[in-house]
Design an enzyme around this catalytic site. Structure first.
Site, PDB file in Angstrom:
ATOM      1  N   ASP A   1       0.652  -1.093  -0.020  1.00  0.00           N
ATOM      2  CA  ASP A   1      -0.087  -0.127  -0.247  1.00  0.00           C
ATOM      3  C   ASP A   1       0.770   1.475   0.057  1.00  0.00           C
ATOM      4  OD1 ASP A   1      -1.948   1.784   0.309  1.00  0.00           O
ATOM      5  OD2 ASP A   1      -2.278   1.721   2.442  1.00  0.00           O
TER       6      ASP A   1
ATOM      7  N   ASP B   1      -1.745   5.820  -5.418  1.00  0.00           N
ATOM      8  CA  ASP B   1      -2.152   4.921  -4.288  1.00  0.00           C
ATOM      9  C   ASP B   1      -2.305   3.489  -4.765  1.00  0.00           C
ATOM     10  OD1 ASP B   1      -2.655   3.726  -1.781  1.00  0.00           O
ATOM     11  OD2 ASP B   1      -4.583   4.934  -1.681  1.00  0.00           O
TER      12      ASP B   1
ATOM     13  N   ASN C   1       3.063   1.871   7.511  1.00  0.00           N
ATOM     14  CA  ASN C   1       3.028   0.946   8.757  1.00  0.00           C
ATOM     15  C   ASN C   1       3.026  -0.576   8.140  1.00  0.00           C
ATOM     16  OD1 ASN C   1       2.250   3.252  10.354  1.00  0.00           O
ATOM     17  ND2 ASN C   1       3.572   1.831  11.700  1.00  0.00           N
TER      18      ASN C   1
ATOM     19  N   THR D   1      -5.770   1.790  -3.001  1.00  0.00           N
ATOM     20  CA  THR D   1      -6.935   2.050  -3.412  1.00  0.00           C
ATOM     21  C   THR D   1      -7.476   1.668  -4.676  1.00  0.00           C
ATOM     22  OG1 THR D   1      -7.008   3.939  -2.001  1.00  0.00           O
ATOM     23  CG2 THR D   1      -8.719   4.151  -3.907  1.00  0.00           C
TER      24      THR D   1
ATOM     25  N   SER E   1      -0.287   4.271   2.718  1.00  0.00           N
ATOM     26  CA  SER E   1       0.389   3.940   4.223  1.00  0.00           C
ATOM     27  C   SER E   1       1.610   3.638   4.453  1.00  0.00           C
ATOM     28  CB  SER E   1      -0.758   2.968   4.834  1.00  0.00           C
ATOM     29  OG  SER E   1      -0.401   2.016   4.652  1.00  0.00           O
TER      30      SER E   1
ATOM     31  N   TRP F   1       1.925  -4.261   9.310  1.00  0.00           N
ATOM     32  CA  TRP F   1       1.085  -4.934  10.377  1.00  0.00           C
ATOM     33  C   TRP F   1       0.402  -6.175  10.090  1.00  0.00           C
ATOM     34  CZ3 TRP F   1      -3.932  -6.376  10.673  1.00  0.00           C
ATOM     35  CH2 TRP F   1      -4.775  -5.545   9.782  1.00  0.00           C
TER      36      TRP F   1
ATOM     37  N   TYR G   1      -7.859   2.865   8.169  1.00  0.00           N
ATOM     38  CA  TYR G   1      -8.008   2.889   6.895  1.00  0.00           C
ATOM     39  C   TYR G   1      -9.348   3.485   6.361  1.00  0.00           C
ATOM     40  CZ  TYR G   1      -3.578   0.330   7.593  1.00  0.00           C
ATOM     41  OH  TYR G   1      -2.487  -0.192   7.965  1.00  0.00           O
TER      42      TYR G   1
END
Length: 375
Positions: A86, A268, A91, A271, A89, A93, A129
């Protein structure tokens, strides 16, 4: 810059250093829900709001027409996870063994005590998100991406996840935007790949193919000239947060229908649609002959797709045109234009509908994005 990059990519020695992540396009969560007769109910309960998220080679799968994901591993011995790559963003996880949410039940979970290289971190983590969010804690471990082992990567481990993850095939998310927007100021995975000299250049690129499950990929450390044709257009960033650029206009048949006078846009991969301010999207949809259905989607006649006009996005003085065959999303029972409402916020998101047409190169050092027609 472009000429030097092409020369470098022609080097066999450099090619061996590139880390490619193939992307796969497979059966979507939307299809699975439709087969069970649950899609309409799910859309009503979980409306998609893409603007809310703005609080070496590996395969990616298209999931619910929202994202592409690939496989990574974490820990020693490695535990494997699928993650959304992505660029909107920052991070990384994945679900943890401590996750109590239903969304974690059908996903791989990370077990810290099974990894000899895991380091505990007492900081909490919370990320939102477009379709929901997660909460959990941070930890550190070795993360392998496209054959590159990133040592001491700080990552998030979820303890709660909103229900939107229940129907997604990916286990977690790997953010590729800048550290400036990372929760808890965590150093992103790609930044550590550069710092640890795991890639030859501070560049990564994304190719999103069609229905061929083996065609799509992320390349860390450069670009693959086999996936684009013609020249690369380099567009400077206006903000090193997301991969954000200035957009000059949105045109249909040579007439400006949105972004009049200029606006901001981000490239992006997280998306699926091309998203813009509600007023602009309504203007664009009207020009295309689309009607907004009860879910806010721009419905079009499947019989009229061939006669629908192209949509042109002007970036840095260069036109990038998307034909109707690319922006109309067809399923077994409906056709919708791949444009989504983003509310009143004056920011456009050029998502997968755009990136499938234009190979995207992300240069973290020079802080610009390169776009070229996908091959």
């Amino acid at each position: 810059m472009m000429k030097g990059l092409v020369v470098l990519l022609a080097s066999a020695a450099l090619a061996q250093c590139l880390h490619k992540v193939p992307l796969m396009k497979g059966k979507t969560a939307r299809d699975a829900l439709k087969e069970k007769g649950l899609w309409e109910e799910y859309r009503k309960k979980h409306p998609y709001n893409p603007m809310a998220k703005f609080s070496r080679s590996e395969s990616l799968t298209n999931d619910a027409d929202l994202s592409y994901y690939g496989t990574i591993s974490i820990g020693s011995p490695p535990q494997h996870f699928t993650v959304i790559f992505d660029t909107g963003s920052s991070n990384l996880w994945v679900p943890s063994a401590f996750c109590s949410s239903k969304a974690c039940d059908d996903h791989n979970k990370f077990y810290p005590w099974l990894s000899s290289t895991f380091e505990w971190d007492n900081r909490r983590l919370s990320i939102n998100y477009g379709t929901g969010g997660m909460t959990g804690f941070l930890g550190g471990d070795t993360v392998e991406v496209g054959g590159a082992a990133v040592k001491g990567q700080v990552l998030g481990l979820s303890q709660t996840e909103d229900s939107f993850m229940t129907y997604m095939s990916a286990d977690g998310i790997l953010g590729l935007a800048f550290q400036s927007i990372a929760a808890d100021n965590v150093v992103p995975v790609f930044d550590n790949m550069v710092r640890q000299h795991l890639v030859p250049l501070p560049v990564f690129s994304v190719y999103l193919g069609g229905t061929d499950v083996q065609s799509s990929e992320v390349v860390f450390g450069g670009a693959d000239p086999n996936h684009y044709v013609g020249e690369i257009t380099w567009i400077p960033l206006t903000s090193a947060t997301y991969w954000q650029v200035k957009m000059d206009s949105v045109k249909v048949a040579g007439q400006t229908v949105a972004c009049s006078g200029g606006c901001q846009a981000i490239i992006d991969t997280g998306t699926s649609l091309i998203v813009g301010p509600t007023a602009d999207i309504d203007s664009l949809s009207s020009r295309l002959g689309a009607s907004t259905n009860q879910f806010g989607e721009a419905a079009v006649s499947c019989q009229k797709v061939r006669s629908m006009p192209e949509v042109t996005f002007s970036l840095h003085g260069r036109d990038f045109t998307i034909p109707a065959s690319a922006y109309v999303l067809q399923s077994s029972d409906e056709c919708t234009a791949g444009f989504g409402r983003g509310g009143s916020q004056q920011l456009w998101i050029l998502g997968d509908v755009f990136i499938r047409e234009y190979y995207a190169i992300f240069d973290a050092a020079a802080k610009h994005v390169g776009l070229a027609k996908s091959a």
